[in-house]
Design an enzyme around this catalytic site. Structure first.
Site, PDB file in Angstrom:
ATOM      1  N   LYS A 194      21.964  15.688  -7.921  1.00  0.00           N
ATOM      2  CA  LYS A 194      21.663  14.523  -7.929  1.00  0.00           C
ATOM      3  C   LYS A 194      21.644  13.960  -9.408  1.00  0.00           C
ATOM      4  CE  LYS A 194      18.969  13.798  -3.587  1.00  0.00           C
ATOM      5  NZ  LYS A 194      20.203  13.053  -2.735  1.00  0.00           N
ATOM      6  N   HIS A 241      -5.088 -16.285  10.084  1.00  0.00           N
ATOM      7  CA  HIS A 241      -4.226 -15.153   9.828  1.00  0.00           C
ATOM      8  C   HIS A 241      -4.623 -13.814  10.510  1.00  0.00           C
ATOM      9  CE1 HIS A 241      -3.091 -17.222   6.251  1.00  0.00           C
ATOM     10  NE2 HIS A 241      -4.252 -17.251   5.709  1.00  0.00           N
ATOM     11  N   PRO A 289       0.831  -1.248   0.013  1.00  0.00           N
ATOM     12  CA  PRO A 289       0.021   0.163   0.146  1.00  0.00           C
ATOM     13  C   PRO A 289       0.779   1.337  -0.020  1.00  0.00           C
ATOM     14  CG  PRO A 289       0.004  -0.978   2.074  1.00  0.00           C
ATOM     15  CD  PRO A 289       0.619  -1.977   1.334  1.00  0.00           C
ATOM     16  N   GLU A 290       0.559   2.416  -0.809  1.00  0.00           N
ATOM     17  CA  GLU A 290       1.109   3.643  -0.793  1.00  0.00           C
ATOM     18  C   GLU A 290       0.508   4.583  -0.044  1.00  0.00           C
ATOM     19  OE1 GLU A 290       2.465   4.842  -4.484  1.00  0.00           O
ATOM     20  OE2 GLU A 290       2.483   2.920  -5.314  1.00  0.00           O
ATOM     21  N   ARG A 295       0.072 -12.867   4.686  1.00  0.00           N
ATOM     22  CA  ARG A 295       1.541 -13.046   3.979  1.00  0.00           C
ATOM     23  C   ARG A 295       2.735 -12.599   5.007  1.00  0.00           C
ATOM     24  NH1 ARG A 295       2.583 -11.413  -2.230  1.00  0.00           N
ATOM     25  NH2 ARG A 295       4.304 -12.597  -1.642  1.00  0.00           N
TER      26      ARG A 295
END
Length: 287
Positions: free
Chosen positions: A166, A102, A2-3, A125
């Site tokens: 950079k 889970h 997830p972001e 997971r």
């Protein structure tokens, strides 16, 4: 994984049921997730009141009544469940009763408005994790992070200074959490398209005007994703078990070979691999 928009959506779903609640008891159904639970974790949480539920980058941060911080990361498949409560915000939360192998963490809370609340964390997971930091303690997950992309700390001047000198591609530099906190692959691709910047450009080559456009595009794409309840690529779901919808608004991500959606461009979306991740962009209008 997830972001930022997905984690913010989860935070908004949980906050009404956690903020102000007292943690009456905690049960751990296994000793670890991605990492081991902190020593004495259940006992240290029990009896605490959750003063505030915040977010920093992709982490959920619960401020406790003793001043400490309870940190949670959802990993790829982690989700919180609030049983017996309807959740107002779409998020990676379920309102059914948690059950099954889970469910690795369970807590009984007492909320001044909602009464008894059962909170559970499920993670098939087990890539998520939790940590606990006393007031004033160093936090290796939070301390190195750059500015929040939706906060006042990020502006064109701040980003320009971070990019100065950079040589790496702007796409990979933006994924560095020390530059901007919380940006992930999907939303960097979308923000670079929105600002008309080629992901292969050396980060330090961006002009001031381009950096300004990029900051605006980052904010716009994150705000739109949060409003849509996040993006579903694999297992993100809202409180009714439905997916987030921002993936239907992707301009370039996952659209290799499609016509560029920018009016009058005429280009075709391309895909390249940068630092092991797919970058989607239009080689005609992203310069």
């Amino acid at each position: 994984m997830p972001e930022l928009p997905e984690v913010e959506t989860v935070r908004r779903g949980l906050a009404p049921f956690l903020e102000g609640a007292v943690i009456e008891s905690v049960t751990l159904n296994r000793p670890d997730l991605r990492f081991a639970f902190p020593e004495g974790f259940a006992a240290r949480l029990s009896g605490q009141r959750i003063e505030h539920l915040g977010r920093r980058a992709k982490y959920l941060l619960a401020t406790l009544s003793d001043g400490g911080t309870w940190l949670s990361h959802l990993g790829m498949t982690g989700g919180f469940l609030v049983s017996g409560q309807r959740l107002d915000e779409p998020s990676r939360l379920l309102s059914s009763s948690p059950a099954g192998k889970h469910v690795h963490f369970e807590a009984r809370l007492l909320h001044p408005e909602h009464g008894p609340v059962r909170l559970a964390y499920t993670d098939p997971r087990r890539f998520g994790f939790m940590a606990l930091f006393p007031l004033g303690a160093a936090n290796p997950y939070i301390d190195p992070l750059g500015p929040e992309p939706l906060g006042n700390a990020l502006d064109a001047l701040t980003l320009a200074m971070a990019l100065q000198g950079k040589r790496g591609p702007i796409k990979t530099v933006l994924l560095d959490q020390r530059v901007i906190a919380g940006l992930g692959n999907i939303y960097v691709c979308e923000a670079l398209f929105g600002s008309g910047i080629d992901p292969r450009r050396p980060a330090g080559s961006l002009a001031a005007e381009e950096v300004g456009r990029l900051v605006v595009a980052i904010r716009d794409v994150l705000d739109a994703a949060i409003a849509a309840g996040g993006s579903t690529l694999r297992d993100f779901a809202n409180s009714e078990g439905q997916p987030g919808y921002f993936q239907h608004s992707f301009a370039v991500y996952g659209h290799e070979g499609d016509p560029c959606p920018r009016p009058g461009c005429g280009g075709q979306i391309a895909r390249i691999v940068q630092a092991g991740r797919s970058s989607f962009f239009c080689p005609v209008c992203q310069r």
